[in-house]
Write a protein that holds these residues in place. Structure first.
Motif, PDB file in Angstrom:
ATOM      1  N   LYS A   1       0.842  -1.210   0.000  1.00 46.77           N
ATOM      2  CA  LYS A   1       0.000   0.000   0.000  1.00 46.77           C
ATOM      3  C   LYS A   1       0.874   1.255   0.000  1.00 46.77           C
ATOM      4  O   LYS A   1       1.830   1.356   0.779  1.00 46.77           O
ATOM      5  N   GLY A   2       0.542   2.201  -0.891  1.00 46.88           N
ATOM      6  CA  GLY A   2       1.285   3.458  -0.941  1.00 46.88           C
ATOM      7  C   GLY A   2       0.385   4.567  -1.454  1.00 46.88           C
ATOM      8  O   GLY A   2      -0.754   4.320  -1.865  1.00 46.88           O
ATOM      9  N   ARG A   3       0.912   5.788  -1.438  1.00 40.69           N
ATOM     10  CA  ARG A   3       0.081   6.952  -1.783  1.00 40.69           C
ATOM     11  C   ARG A   3       0.662   7.697  -2.986  1.00 40.69           C
ATOM     12  O   ARG A   3       1.880   7.933  -3.048  1.00 40.69           O
ATOM     13  N   ALA A   4      -0.228   8.068  -3.909  1.00 41.51           N
ATOM     14  CA  ALA A   4       0.222   8.791  -5.106  1.00 41.51           C
ATOM     15  C   ALA A   4      -0.559  10.088  -5.276  1.00 41.51           C
ATOM     16  O   ALA A   4      -1.709  10.201  -4.845  1.00 41.51           O
ATOM     17  N   PHE A   5       0.086  11.041  -5.934  1.00 39.88           N
ATOM     18  CA  PHE A   5      -0.530  12.325  -6.270  1.00 39.88           C
ATOM     19  C   PHE A   5      -0.335  12.587  -7.755  1.00 39.88           C
ATOM     20  O   PHE A   5       0.777  12.407  -8.272  1.00 39.88           O
ATOM     21  N   ILE A   6      -1.388  13.058  -8.423  1.00 47.37           N
ATOM     22  CA  ILE A   6      -1.233  13.491  -9.817  1.00 47.37           C
ATOM     23  C   ILE A   6      -0.499  14.826  -9.821  1.00 47.37           C
ATOM     24  O   ILE A   6      -0.802  15.709  -9.011  1.00 47.37           O
ATOM     25  N   THR A   7       0.478  14.967 -10.724  1.00 48.75           N
ATOM     26  CA  THR A   7       1.269  16.205 -10.751  1.00 48.75           C
ATOM     27  C   THR A   7       1.075  17.000 -12.041  1.00 48.75           C
ATOM     28  O   THR A   7       1.386  18.185 -12.079  1.00 48.75           O
ATOM     29  N   ALA A   8       0.624  16.345 -13.121  1.00 53.63           N
ATOM     30  CA  ALA A   8       0.444  17.097 -14.377  1.00 53.63           C
ATOM     31  C   ALA A   8      -0.386  16.292 -15.358  1.00 53.63           C
ATOM     32  O   ALA A   8      -0.369  15.063 -15.350  1.00 53.63           O
ATOM     33  N   GLU A   9      -1.118  17.034 -16.213  1.00 47.79           N
ATOM     34  CA  GLU A   9      -1.775  16.423 -17.376  1.00 47.79           C
ATOM     35  C   GLU A   9      -1.243  17.210 -18.550  1.00 47.79           C
ATOM     36  O   GLU A   9      -1.416  18.432 -18.593  1.00 47.79           O
ATOM     37  N   SER A  10      -0.591  16.549 -19.499  1.00 45.98           N
ATOM     38  CA  SER A  10       0.008  17.344 -20.570  1.00 45.98           C
ATOM     39  C   SER A  10       0.092  16.572 -21.873  1.00 45.98           C
ATOM     40  O   SER A  10      -0.236  15.383 -21.943  1.00 45.98           O
ATOM     41  N   GLU A  11       0.537  17.301 -22.888  1.00 43.53           N
ATOM     42  CA  GLU A  11       0.697  16.704 -24.215  1.00 43.53           C
ATOM     43  C   GLU A  11       2.149  16.906 -24.630  1.00 43.53           C
ATOM     44  O   GLU A  11       2.626  18.049 -24.677  1.00 43.53           O
ATOM     45  N   LEU A  12       2.851  15.818 -24.867  1.00 46.98           N
ATOM     46  CA  LEU A  12       4.234  15.916 -25.319  1.00 46.98           C
ATOM     47  C   LEU A  12       4.220  16.130 -26.829  1.00 46.98           C
ATOM     48  O   LEU A  12       3.410  15.521 -27.532  1.00 46.98           O
ATOM     49  N   HIS A  13       5.120  16.981 -27.309  1.00 48.46           N
ATOM     50  CA  HIS A  13       5.239  17.202 -28.753  1.00 48.46           C
ATOM     51  C   HIS A  13       6.567  16.628 -29.225  1.00 48.46           C
ATOM     52  O   HIS A  13       7.608  16.933 -28.647  1.00 48.46           O
ATOM     53  N   VAL A  14       6.492  15.827 -30.269  1.00 49.88           N
ATOM     54  CA  VAL A  14       7.708  15.239 -30.843  1.00 49.88           C
ATOM     55  C   VAL A  14       7.798  15.728 -32.288  1.00 49.88           C
ATOM     56  O   VAL A  14       7.067  15.263 -33.168  1.00 49.88           O
ATOM     57  N   HIS A  15       8.676  16.696 -32.506  1.00 50.09           N
ATOM     58  CA  HIS A  15       8.836  17.304 -33.839  1.00 50.09           C
ATOM     59  C   HIS A  15       9.807  16.468 -34.662  1.00 50.09           C
ATOM     60  O   HIS A  15      10.895  16.132 -34.189  1.00 50.09           O
ATOM     61  N   SER A  16       9.438  16.203 -35.922  1.00 46.58           N
ATOM     62  CA  SER A  16      10.337  15.396 -36.768  1.00 46.58           C
ATOM     63  C   SER A  16      11.663  16.121 -37.000  1.00 46.58           C
ATOM     64  O   SER A  16      12.692  15.482 -37.221  1.00 46.58           O
ATOM     65  N   SER A  17      11.678  17.461 -36.925  1.00 46.78           N
ATOM     66  CA  SER A  17      12.925  18.195 -37.190  1.00 46.78           C
ATOM     67  C   SER A  17      13.769  18.371 -35.920  1.00 46.78           C
ATOM     68  O   SER A  17      14.857  18.934 -35.972  1.00 46.78           O
ATOM     69  N   ASP A  18      13.259  17.902 -34.769  1.00 46.03           N
ATOM     70  CA  ASP A  18      13.976  18.084 -33.494  1.00 46.03           C
ATOM     71  C   ASP A  18      15.131  17.082 -33.401  1.00 46.03           C
ATOM     72  O   ASP A  18      14.906  15.873 -33.501  1.00 46.03           O
ATOM     73  N   PRO A  19      16.365  17.540 -33.228  1.00 47.99           N
ATOM     74  CA  PRO A  19      17.474  16.579 -33.108  1.00 47.99           C
ATOM     75  C   PRO A  19      17.299  15.640 -31.909  1.00 47.99           C
ATOM     76  O   PRO A  19      17.879  14.558 -31.879  1.00 47.99           O
ATOM     77  N   PHE A  20      16.480  16.045 -30.933  1.00 51.02           N
ATOM     78  CA  PHE A  20      16.221  15.179 -29.775  1.00 51.02           C
ATOM     79  C   PHE A  20      14.767  14.682 -29.762  1.00 51.02           C
ATOM     80  O   PHE A  20      14.170  14.485 -28.707  1.00 51.02           O
ATOM     81  N   ALA A  21      14.225  14.473 -30.960  1.00 48.65           N
ATOM     82  CA  ALA A  21      12.847  13.961 -31.078  1.00 48.65           C
ATOM     83  C   ALA A  21      12.700  12.678 -30.267  1.00 48.65           C
ATOM     84  O   ALA A  21      11.671  12.441 -29.640  1.00 48.65           O
ATOM     85  N   HIS A  22      13.723  11.840 -30.290  1.00 47.32           N
ATOM     86  CA  HIS A  22      13.644  10.541 -29.614  1.00 47.32           C
ATOM     87  C   HIS A  22      14.377  10.552 -28.274  1.00 47.32           C
ATOM     88  O   HIS A  22      14.763   9.499 -27.767  1.00 47.32           O
ATOM     89  N   GLY A  23      14.567  11.728 -27.724  1.00 44.49           N
ATOM     90  CA  GLY A  23      15.183  11.859 -26.404  1.00 44.49           C
ATOM     91  C   GLY A  23      16.702  11.850 -26.490  1.00 44.49           C
ATOM     92  O   GLY A  23      17.302  11.552 -27.524  1.00 44.49           O
ATOM     93  N   ILE A  24      17.317  12.190 -25.367  1.00 45.98           N
ATOM     94  CA  ILE A  24      18.780  12.147 -25.269  1.00 45.98           C
ATOM     95  C   ILE A  24      19.100  10.796 -24.662  1.00 45.98           C
ATOM     96  O   ILE A  24      18.813  10.536 -23.490  1.00 45.98           O
ATOM     97  N   VAL A  25      19.657   9.920 -25.498  1.00 43.74           N
ATOM     98  CA  VAL A  25      19.816   8.523 -25.083  1.00 43.74           C
ATOM     99  C   VAL A  25      21.275   8.266 -24.771  1.00 43.74           C
ATOM    100  O   VAL A  25      22.139   8.445 -25.632  1.00 43.74           O
ATOM    101  N   SER A  26      21.540   7.862 -23.510  1.00 40.29           N
ATOM    102  CA  SER A  26      22.937   7.584 -23.151  1.00 40.29           C
ATOM    103  C   SER A  26      23.216   6.108 -23.397  1.00 40.29           C
ATOM    104  O   SER A  26      22.315   5.265 -23.287  1.00 40.29           O
ATOM    105  N   SER A  27      24.443   5.792 -23.735  1.00 36.10           N
ATOM    106  CA  SER A  27      24.775   4.395 -24.062  1.00 36.10           C
ATOM    107  C   SER A  27      25.159   3.598 -22.815  1.00 36.10           C
ATOM    108  O   SER A  27      25.284   2.400 -22.865  1.00 36.10           O
ATOM    109  N   SER A  28      25.348   4.299 -21.640  1.00 41.19           N
ATOM    110  CA  SER A  28      25.809   3.554 -20.446  1.00 41.19           C
ATOM    111  C   SER A  28      24.646   2.916 -19.718  1.00 41.19           C
ATOM    112  O   SER A  28      23.522   3.321 -19.839  1.00 41.19           O
TER     113      SER A  28
END
Ligand code: PYC
Length: 320
Positions: free
Chosen positions: A293-320
């Motif tokens: 048993k634990g307790r949660a709180f909602i912190t945000a409702e939002s819409e993420l935008h992923v632009h095809s021209s964004d160099p970080f469209a797929h996030g900043i992915v580390s190899s480690s």
């Protein structure tokens, strides 16, 4: 070339400090059903969505994501696929609590018991009461007790190997290391070294299941809890909560060693001091069915935008 925008609707919450980002719209269209089938499909063909949602600049290293998918069984309110910056999780209880407050917020829960399908199996929840949610987890058990491993720079360490919806190696800190928020970088270095040593020596759970979570237990800060933990998640991030699947693994080990009886409550503090309460029923096949048993709180409702021209469209992915 024109810029296209993909929109992904999410609801964020935190459970005892650990974030959950539930993706409520924006998955590829498919007739597939089942958490495992969806996990494999998303991992093999749309892994970019995981990194876009969980990694910077839209997410961060502690973020755990949850896709809502069509379940296999019609008596489940939803299927879920959990993921983080490093990959996919079998189960996740802080995440299940986050999903439950999110479903309640969306008016998608019925009164009484609601079943949720996860890749680890079916878990059962009830609508939150003031943000508090109890989850009846999948069967959990101690696979091996007191397993030694030589950890470079630390010497010989002993721990139990247990399943609580993910594979865990559970260590009693004793005098070896201080389980305290002021000691995060040492705890991270230690647990990463333990995990590397387990992998290098081929120490696994049942069916060669990779041990990707490491838990270290120390004395609680106050008498509110029975114990305090630090939990390393897949990748290099630590769980801000006490980790629900990790608490389940702990309950299974306590029960196996006669230290926790059916009907008793165990209060597990995480590294921030927030608490999960746990208890067990005996499972017919051996091991236990934990309830956490634990307790949660909602912190945000939002819409993420992923632009095809964004160099970080797929996030900043580390190899480690
Ligand atoms: O609460 O089970 C959990 C969990 C797993 C990874 C992060 N949190």
């Amino acid at each position: 070339m024109s810029d296209e925008v993909q929109r992904v609707k999410v609801i964020d919450s935190h459970t005892a400090g650990e974030p959950t980002r539930v993706v409520i719209d924006g998955l590829p269209k498919s007739d597939l059903a089942g958490s495992v089938v969806w996990r494999d499909f998303l991992r093999d063909q749309h892994d970019w969505l995981r990194t876009a949602v969980a990694c910077e600049p839209r997410g961060h290293e502690a973020m755990v994501g949850a896709y809502l998918v069509e379940p296999t069984q019609s008596d489940c309110v939803t299927g879920v696929v959990f993921f983080n910056n490093a990959g996919y999780l079998h189960g996740c209880l802080h995440g299940t609590i986050g999903v439950t407050v999110t479903l309640a917020h969306l008016g998608r829960l019925k009164e009484g018991e609601n079943k949720i399908e996860t890749p680890a199996g079916i878990v059962t929840v009830r609508p939150p009461e003031d943000g508090w949610v109890s989850v009846e987890n999948v069967r959990s058990w101690r696979h091996a007790a007191g397993v030694p491993v030589d950890v470079p720079g630390w010497g010989r360490v002993h721990g139990d190997v247990a399943w609580g919806g993910n594979w865990f190696y559970l260590i009693e800190a004793g005098d070896m290391i201080k389980v305290d928020f002021s000691n995060l970088s040492q705890l991270t270095n230690f647990t990463c070294a333990v995990r590397d040593a387990l992998n290098a020596r081929g120490i696994t759970g049942a069916d060669n299941g990779e041990i990707d979570h490491i838990e270290v237990f120390g004395a609680p800060t106050d008498d509110e809890a029975d114990s305090k933990n630090f939990v390393l998640c897949p990748g290099r991030e630590y769980d801000r909560s006490a980790c629900g699947t990790g608490t389940s693994a702990k309950l299974a080990c306590l029960h196996a060693s006669g230290k926790l009886q059916v009907g008793q409550t165990w209060k597990q503090a995480g590294i921030l001091g927030t608490i999960f309460e746990g208890s067990v029923e005996e499972a017919a096949e051996g091991g236990v069915i934990p309830t956490v048993k634990g307790r949660a709180f909602i912190t945000a409702e939002s819409e993420l935008h992923v632009h095809s021209s964004d160099p970080f469209a797929h996030g900043i992915v580390s190899s480690s």
